[in-house]
Design a protein around this motif. Structure first.
Motif, PDB file in Angstrom:
ATOM      1  N   ILE A  83       0.902  -1.190  -0.018  1.00 29.05           N
ATOM      2  CA  ILE A  83      -0.031   0.007  -0.028  1.00 29.05           C
ATOM      3  C   ILE A  83       0.963   1.261  -0.145  1.00 29.05           C
ATOM      4  N   SER A  84       2.139   1.378   0.940  1.00 29.92           N
ATOM      5  CA  SER A  84       2.916   2.407   0.816  1.00 29.92           C
ATOM      6  C   SER A  84       3.442   2.558  -0.714  1.00 29.92           C
ATOM      7  N   THR A 143       0.933   3.809  -3.251  1.00 33.08           N
ATOM      8  CA  THR A 143       0.434   5.161  -2.678  1.00 33.08           C
ATOM      9  C   THR A 143       1.621   6.291  -3.226  1.00 33.08           C
ATOM     10  N   ARG A 202      -3.531   9.844  -6.320  1.00 27.76           N
ATOM     11  CA  ARG A 202      -3.283   9.432  -5.268  1.00 27.76           C
ATOM     12  C   ARG A 202      -4.393   8.618  -4.676  1.00 27.76           C
ATOM     13  N   GLY A 208      -3.572   5.060  -6.588  1.00 34.57           N
ATOM     14  CA  GLY A 208      -2.418   4.222  -6.038  1.00 34.57           C
ATOM     15  C   GLY A 208      -2.738   3.519  -4.683  1.00 34.57           C
ATOM     16  N   ILE A 209      -3.706   4.238  -3.828  1.00 35.21           N
ATOM     17  CA  ILE A 209      -3.989   3.523  -2.473  1.00 35.21           C
ATOM     18  C   ILE A 209      -5.076   2.195  -2.826  1.00 35.21           C
TER      19      ILE A 209
END
Length: 173
Positions: free
Chosen positions: A12-13, A16, A158, A161-162
């Protein structure tokens, strides 16, 4: 179980971060176009008062450019000095490939820059001034378009991405 959680957080990081980088690219394109517009205005002023040959004009613009534009116009001036055939259109494209300029601009903006380069290689001073004015106006319109879109693009990148990171995490777990 702890390894899965750490892996999920890392995925996830990472996604993101990719989303944030893509969002920042939109902002960088606006800054790049604003810098190009400033250089075009300087170029136009130099054309009005001195009407120098293209080689001297580019060398003058290099003094006021920064970052990738300094590198691009420097390579372009060097290519023009080295080549006798004066195929300016081809040289603008070669300079773009050597400096990787197409990676820092949207494709549409890059093609417009190459078209402008083709035009300035084949014009007299009056036509060149008109083409430069037209290109400055086009760049200004593009800056305004991107400015309206940039907030939405940044948010979208963003969020995607998440969401992509969460999707991959769910598939893995």
């Amino acid at each position: 179980m702890g390894i899965k959680i750490v892996g999920a957080v890392m995925i996830i990081s990472a996604t993101t971060m990719i989303g944030m980088i893509l969002g920042d690219r939109a902002r960088d394109c606006i800054k790049s176009l604003e810098s190009l517009k400033r250089l075009l205005v300087i170029m136009r002023g130099e054309l009005v008062y001195q009407a120098p040959p293209i080689k001297e004009l580019l060398e003058y613009v290099i003094e006021y450019s920064d970052g990738k534009w300094c590198e691009y116009f420097g390579v372009l001036a060097e290519l023009i000095n080295q080549n006798e055939d004066n195929d300016i259109e081809r040289l603008w494209e070669v300079a773009g490939k050597k400096t990787g300029l197409s990676q820092h601009m949207y494709y549409e903006d890059y093609r417009r820059l190459l078209r402008f380069g083709k035009d300035i290689g084949n014009c007299d001073v009056d036509s060149l001034l008109k083409r430069t004015d037209l290109y400055i106006e086009n760049v200004d319109i593009r800056i305004n378009e991107l400015g309206r879109e940039v907030k939405d693009r940044v948010k979208l990148c963003r969020v995607l991405g998440i969401a992509f990171g969460a999707f991959i995490t769910i598939l893995i777990i």
